[in-house]
Design an enzyme around this catalytic site. Sequence first.
Site, PDB file in Angstrom:
ATOM      1  N   GLU A 102       0.825  -1.222   0.000  1.00 53.93           N
ATOM      2  CA  GLU A 102       0.000   0.000   0.000  1.00 53.93           C
ATOM      3  C   GLU A 102       0.856   1.268   0.000  1.00 53.93           C
ATOM      4  O   GLU A 102       0.667   2.166   0.842  1.00 53.93           O
ATOM      5  CB  GLU A 102      -0.979  -0.006   1.188  1.00 53.93           C
ATOM      6  CG  GLU A 102      -2.002  -1.109   1.077  1.00 53.93           C
ATOM      7  CD  GLU A 102      -3.143  -1.039   2.094  1.00 53.93           C
ATOM      8  OE1 GLU A 102      -3.068  -0.261   3.062  1.00 53.93           O
ATOM      9  OE2 GLU A 102      -4.120  -1.792   1.900  1.00 53.93           O
ATOM     10  N   GLU A 128      -5.355  -8.442  -0.582  1.00 54.72           N
ATOM     11  CA  GLU A 128      -6.080  -8.146   0.669  1.00 54.72           C
ATOM     12  C   GLU A 128      -7.537  -7.920   0.319  1.00 54.72           C
ATOM     13  O   GLU A 128      -7.856  -6.992  -0.433  1.00 54.72           O
ATOM     14  CB  GLU A 128      -5.520  -6.895   1.363  1.00 54.72           C
ATOM     15  CG  GLU A 128      -4.201  -7.121   2.061  1.00 54.72           C
ATOM     16  CD  GLU A 128      -3.778  -5.941   2.920  1.00 54.72           C
ATOM     17  OE1 GLU A 128      -4.642  -5.258   3.496  1.00 54.72           O
ATOM     18  OE2 GLU A 128      -2.553  -5.702   2.989  1.00 54.72           O
TER      19      GLU A 128
HETATM   20  O1  AHR Z   1      -5.180  -6.066   6.765  1.00 53.21           O
HETATM   21  C1  AHR Z   1      -5.081  -4.961   7.611  1.00 53.21           C
HETATM   22  C2  AHR Z   1      -4.368  -3.785   6.954  1.00 53.21           C
HETATM   23  O2  AHR Z   1      -5.164  -3.297   5.899  1.00 53.21           O
HETATM   24  C3  AHR Z   1      -3.053  -4.086   6.297  1.00 53.21           C
HETATM   25  O3  AHR Z   1      -1.990  -4.047   7.179  1.00 53.21           O
HETATM   26  C4  AHR Z   1      -2.922  -2.990   5.287  1.00 53.21           C
HETATM   27  O4  AHR Z   1      -2.170  -3.358   4.172  1.00 53.21           O
HETATM   28  C5  AHR Z   1      -4.348  -2.622   4.959  1.00 53.21           C
HETATM   29  O5  AHR Z   1      -4.572  -1.273   5.029  1.00 53.21           O
END
Ligand code: AHR
Length: 493
Positions: free
Chosen positions: A172, A291
Amino acid sequence: MKCIIRGGRHFVIGQVDKRIFGSFLEQFGRAVYGGVYEPGHVNADGEGMRRDVIDLVRELDVPVVRFPGGNYVSNFNWEDSIGPKNERPTRLDLAWRATDPNQFGLDEFMRWTRKVGCEPMMVVNLGTRGIAEARDLVEYCNHPGGSTLSDRRRSNGAEEPYGITMWGLGNEMDGPWQVGHKTAHEYGRLASEVGKAIKLFDPKLELIACGSSNSEMDTFPEWEETVLEHTYEVVDYLSLHMYFRNDEDDLATYLASSKRMDAFIDTVISVCDYVKAKKRSKKTMYLCFDEWNVWFHSNEQDKTLEPWTVGPHLLEDVYTFEDALVVACLLNSLLRHADRVKIACLAQLVNTIAPIMTEDGGPAWRQTIYWPFYYASRYGRGEVLDIRLEVGTYENATYGEVEWVDGLIVHHKEERELVLFAVNRHPDTEITLTLDLSGFEGEQIEHITLECDDMKATNTKEHPDRVAPQQRSGTGLALSPLSWNMVRFALKE
Ligand code: AHR
């Protein structure tokens, strides 16, 4: 109400890459400490790893686990996590404002992957670090021996190289919250040079560049375009992240969340193909949705946590029955894009926004969202058919027209099976399915459902099976109101 599903043997979206049933273990909260690792627990093995958790992860059949973050990775020194445990430094994790004693590090993670039977996806820190540290990490993990770092791995107990094939280039990096946040140009340049170094080591390694943190980012989708301008020829996948919520308690909108995921994936594919055309490239960029999940239940509780503790109760969403329906629709969305989404990671695996919950010193149990993931992971492997659903729709302020059924069919050639995954979004009407699939002849062998009279029902330590799958008897193809369904057909061929 009726729903006709039309398609046929020769109408195929793509082959499912089993890695879309991957997951994510971030080094924070109780994902590791009290989750996968709890020395002294009655179920801990000789290395302190919880066997009850290992069994549940094996049951989920997760082919890939991403590690060590997440936001955590952008401030992580991998060298702190190796060697004798009593010599490892205790560090502050700035992303989650916690303390990390580094007792479960790189080598422990690799041994744990062998115990659960998954492939690792290793993410490198491109927040506070860069090319040299990523190069060193690859050497430590993958070089057989005869160099300082590979010999250090051997002296730490791993004689054979780990052979890690999937490498994430940061996390990210578009997010202002990220330690070492970068502009798309800054990140694109760095990722392309780190990627080049890794491929000089071994051109077969697969690289994942950071896409946007979600489709609401101001920089989406220019971020994707700029990053790919820099990295197109060196990376193999572009990442996507997206979380879903129902904090307005609007079920009709929430159940249509897969529309948002579909649109996000479709836009990212368009950007990838635009850059491909611009570069006159023959290479197709694949997607790594590394994610995704529901995340909102724990937000208020998280504001009350003490900073700088070890293993805080962070992001411990307790999932409801309606969350399980949404996760089922999101899995359908990933499968619908089987031609381009080749890897995906449910975020996350244990305790932190996770399908598996544990109590420190106590049991482990399956959250509601465990079930649709379990069945998709076990049975959603094969070719995804390109089907059309003829079914009524409802009008939704956020998503426009939404079909009452989110359905998908996978053809498992080796097993000679068709597997249907369907969610009935209708609040009070049963929907009868008719399959009109040319080239297939078979009979229904199993119909499993997830149904519950309370949309907010949860699975807890006291009631771990409040939301659990049931066999539906009979051969009719009826979907109860607000239900998840998996129907298997044995094919005559
Ligand atoms: O999964 C939780 C968080 O969400 C992770 O650390 C991050 O990459 C995202 O913002």
